[in-house]
Design an enzyme around this catalytic site. Structure first.
Site, PDB file in Angstrom:
ATOM      1  N   LEU A  71      -2.017  -0.633  -2.775  1.00 35.12           N
ATOM      2  CA  LEU A  71      -3.611  -0.793  -2.171  1.00 35.12           C
ATOM      3  C   LEU A  71      -3.597   0.161  -1.097  1.00 35.12           C
ATOM      4  O   LEU A  71      -5.003   0.508  -0.891  1.00 35.12           O
ATOM      5  CB  LEU A  71      -3.496  -2.137  -1.494  1.00 35.12           C
ATOM      6  CG  LEU A  71      -3.581  -3.368  -2.314  1.00 35.12           C
ATOM      7  CD1 LEU A  71      -3.601  -4.616  -1.582  1.00 35.12           C
ATOM      8  CD2 LEU A  71      -4.612  -3.464  -3.432  1.00 35.12           C
ATOM      9  N   GLY A  72      -2.640   1.015  -0.361  1.00 39.29           N
ATOM     10  CA  GLY A  72      -3.022   1.801   0.481  1.00 39.29           C
ATOM     11  C   GLY A  72      -1.643   2.221   1.098  1.00 39.29           C
ATOM     12  O   GLY A  72      -0.534   1.399   1.005  1.00 39.29           O
ATOM     13  N   GLU A  73      -1.598   3.535   1.800  1.00 39.51           N
ATOM     14  CA  GLU A  73      -0.607   4.077   2.272  1.00 39.51           C
ATOM     15  C   GLU A  73      -0.835   4.800   3.676  1.00 39.51           C
ATOM     16  O   GLU A  73      -1.690   5.420   3.714  1.00 39.51           O
ATOM     17  CB  GLU A  73       0.116   5.009   1.412  1.00 39.51           C
ATOM     18  CG  GLU A  73       1.461   5.329   1.752  1.00 39.51           C
ATOM     19  CD  GLU A  73       2.343   6.019   0.741  1.00 39.51           C
ATOM     20  OE1 GLU A  73       3.488   6.417   0.948  1.00 39.51           O
ATOM     21  OE2 GLU A  73       2.001   6.141  -0.410  1.00 39.51           O
ATOM     22  N   GLY A  74       0.108   4.418   4.659  1.00 43.23           N
ATOM     23  CA  GLY A  74      -0.152   5.244   5.848  1.00 43.23           C
ATOM     24  C   GLY A  74       1.366   5.815   6.387  1.00 43.23           C
ATOM     25  O   GLY A  74       2.296   5.452   5.742  1.00 43.23           O
ATOM     26  N   GLY A  75       1.105   6.034   7.735  1.00 46.22           N
ATOM     27  CA  GLY A  75       2.397   6.479   8.235  1.00 46.22           C
ATOM     28  C   GLY A  75       3.498   5.520   8.829  1.00 46.22           C
ATOM     29  O   GLY A  75       4.766   6.035   8.550  1.00 46.22           O
ATOM     30  N   MET A  76       3.179   4.370   8.749  1.00 46.00           N
ATOM     31  CA  MET A  76       4.085   3.283   8.713  1.00 46.00           C
ATOM     32  C   MET A  76       4.331   2.554   7.633  1.00 46.00           C
ATOM     33  O   MET A  76       5.166   1.518   7.537  1.00 46.00           O
ATOM     34  CB  MET A  76       3.580   2.245  10.004  1.00 46.00           C
ATOM     35  CG  MET A  76       3.310   2.961  11.517  1.00 46.00           C
ATOM     36  SD  MET A  76       4.977   3.348  11.951  1.00 46.00           S
ATOM     37  CE  MET A  76       5.601   1.536  12.493  1.00 46.00           C
TER      38      MET A  76
ATOM     39  N   VAL B 291       1.058  -0.644   1.676  1.00 43.38           N
ATOM     40  CA  VAL B 291       0.434  -2.036   1.320  1.00 43.38           C
ATOM     41  C   VAL B 291       0.453  -2.171  -0.030  1.00 43.38           C
ATOM     42  O   VAL B 291      -0.268  -1.477  -0.736  1.00 43.38           O
ATOM     43  CB  VAL B 291      -0.900  -2.324   2.140  1.00 43.38           C
ATOM     44  CG1 VAL B 291      -1.514  -3.608   1.825  1.00 43.38           C
ATOM     45  CG2 VAL B 291      -0.835  -1.998   3.740  1.00 43.38           C
TER      46      VAL B 291
ATOM     47  N   LYS C 101       3.236  -5.844   3.104  1.00 43.34           N
ATOM     48  CA  LYS C 101       3.163  -4.283   3.664  1.00 43.34           C
ATOM     49  C   LYS C 101       4.581  -4.097   3.797  1.00 43.34           C
ATOM     50  O   LYS C 101       5.456  -4.759   4.436  1.00 43.34           O
ATOM     51  CB  LYS C 101       2.634  -4.458   5.100  1.00 43.34           C
ATOM     52  CG  LYS C 101       2.697  -3.151   5.883  1.00 43.34           C
ATOM     53  CD  LYS C 101       1.542  -2.990   6.812  1.00 43.34           C
ATOM     54  CE  LYS C 101       1.854  -1.494   7.308  1.00 43.34           C
ATOM     55  NZ  LYS C 101       0.752  -0.756   8.021  1.00 43.34           N
TER      56      LYS C 101
ATOM     57  N   ASP D 114      -4.166  -1.384  17.450  1.00 49.95           N
ATOM     58  CA  ASP D 114      -4.699  -0.291  16.471  1.00 49.95           C
ATOM     59  C   ASP D 114      -6.002  -0.691  15.896  1.00 49.95           C
ATOM     60  O   ASP D 114      -6.186  -0.422  14.514  1.00 49.95           O
ATOM     61  CB  ASP D 114      -3.543  -0.063  15.405  1.00 49.95           C
ATOM     62  CG  ASP D 114      -3.736   1.581  14.575  1.00 49.95           C
ATOM     63  OD1 ASP D 114      -4.401   2.285  15.355  1.00 49.95           O
ATOM     64  OD2 ASP D 114      -3.289   1.519  13.668  1.00 49.95           O
TER      65      ASP D 114
END
Length: 292
Positions: A21-26, A29, A44, A142
């Site tokens: 569903l999404g991706e970030g630095g940590m 998901v 996550k 955050d």
């Protein structure tokens, strides 16, 4: 993690990962299926920042697992529900309700700046979520448009409690990688001080500013210059905020003790959301430089 031939990956023998569903630095998901309760969930997958030594990563994972369980104590319609924290490969996987809708960040990219009235409604709902969390002893750390989901059922949902950043950590890792979102960090966090509820209120103020002005107030070309601006630069005058301006300015005071209270901010946000103009009891905004 198990994986049957021809099937998706399964975490903790229960959660089948279907699609990202999404991706970030940590981390990432995932949309997943709970094979026990037969429902779709969001999972996550948490990853330590690159370059963090093994013992440091282990401490971070243990801390994040505790934070996720703390977030699970917060029961509120504007807070994403945490169902479970599974451990796989020595890392925590946070299992949450699947919120169908659009992130506020994507909404702003698509539609541009919001009206003060609409931004106030979103801000009031986010603040209600923060107040519930703070009463439970949980800081978000955050708050940003990417962590605010506009649900298809009309809810405004705050997600990622205690996951993207870790209380007590400095703004930078040993490798120089910024943890969290520098343009939304409160000055006290940029200076390495211990955050409190007021730090979340500052981030909400930045979110509101960005929602109506189309850009966050302290963003610069690099993370370090952004952090410096957060600490030292005066707040650019909000020009599109209208009746929302006193709330934005009240939340974006450099010193936590001088910020508008959560109760007062929510009251004024509800008023602006309803089409009114707040008669705020706070003193006129005066930029306050924070000594470094």
């Amino acid at each position: 993690m198990s994986e049957e031939p021809g099937s998706e990956r399964v975490v903790a023998g229960r959660y089948r990962l279907l699609s990202p569903l999404g991706e970030g630095g940590m981390g990432t998901v995932w949309r997943a299926r709970d094979e026990v309760l037969h429902r779709e969930v969001a999972v996550k997958e948490v990853r330590a920042p690159g370059g963090l030594p093994g013992p440091g990563a282990e401490r971070m994972y243990a801390r994040l697992e505790r934070e996720a369980w703390a977030a699970a104590r917060v029961s509120h319609r504007n807070v994403v529900t945490v169902y479970d924290v599974a451990t796989e490969d020595g890392r925590p996987w946070i299992v949450m309700e699947l919120v169908r809708g659009i992130a506020l960040s994507d909404l702003l990219d698509t539609e541009g700046p919001l009206s003060p009235q609409r931004a106030a409604h979103i801000g009031a709902e986010v603040l209600a979520a923060l107040r519930a969390a703070h009463e439970a002893g949980v800081l978000h750390r955050d708050v940003k448009p990417g962590n605010v989901l506009m649900s298809n059922d009309g809810r405004v949902v705050l997600t990622d409690f205690g996951i993207a950043t870790v209380e007590g950590s400095s703004a930078l890792t040993m490798t120089g990688e910024v943890i969290g979102s520098p343009e939304f960090l409160a000055p006290e966090r940029a200076l390495g001080r211990t955050p409190g509820p007021g730090s979340d209120l500052w981030s909400l103020g930045v979110l509101l500013y960005a929602a109506v002005e189309g850009n966050s107030p302290f963003r610069q070309d690099t993370p370090l210059s952004t952090l410096r601006a957060v600490v030292d630069e005066e707040l650019p005058v909000p020009r599109r905020a209208g009746p929302l301006a006193p709330v934005v300015e009240g939340l974006l005071r450099k010193e936590p003790a001088e910020r508008m209270s959560a109760e007062e901010a929510e009251r004024d946000l509800r008023l602006v959301s309803a089409g009114g103009t707040p008669r705020t009891g706070t003193a006129p905004y005066t930029p306050t430089a924070v000594a470094t």
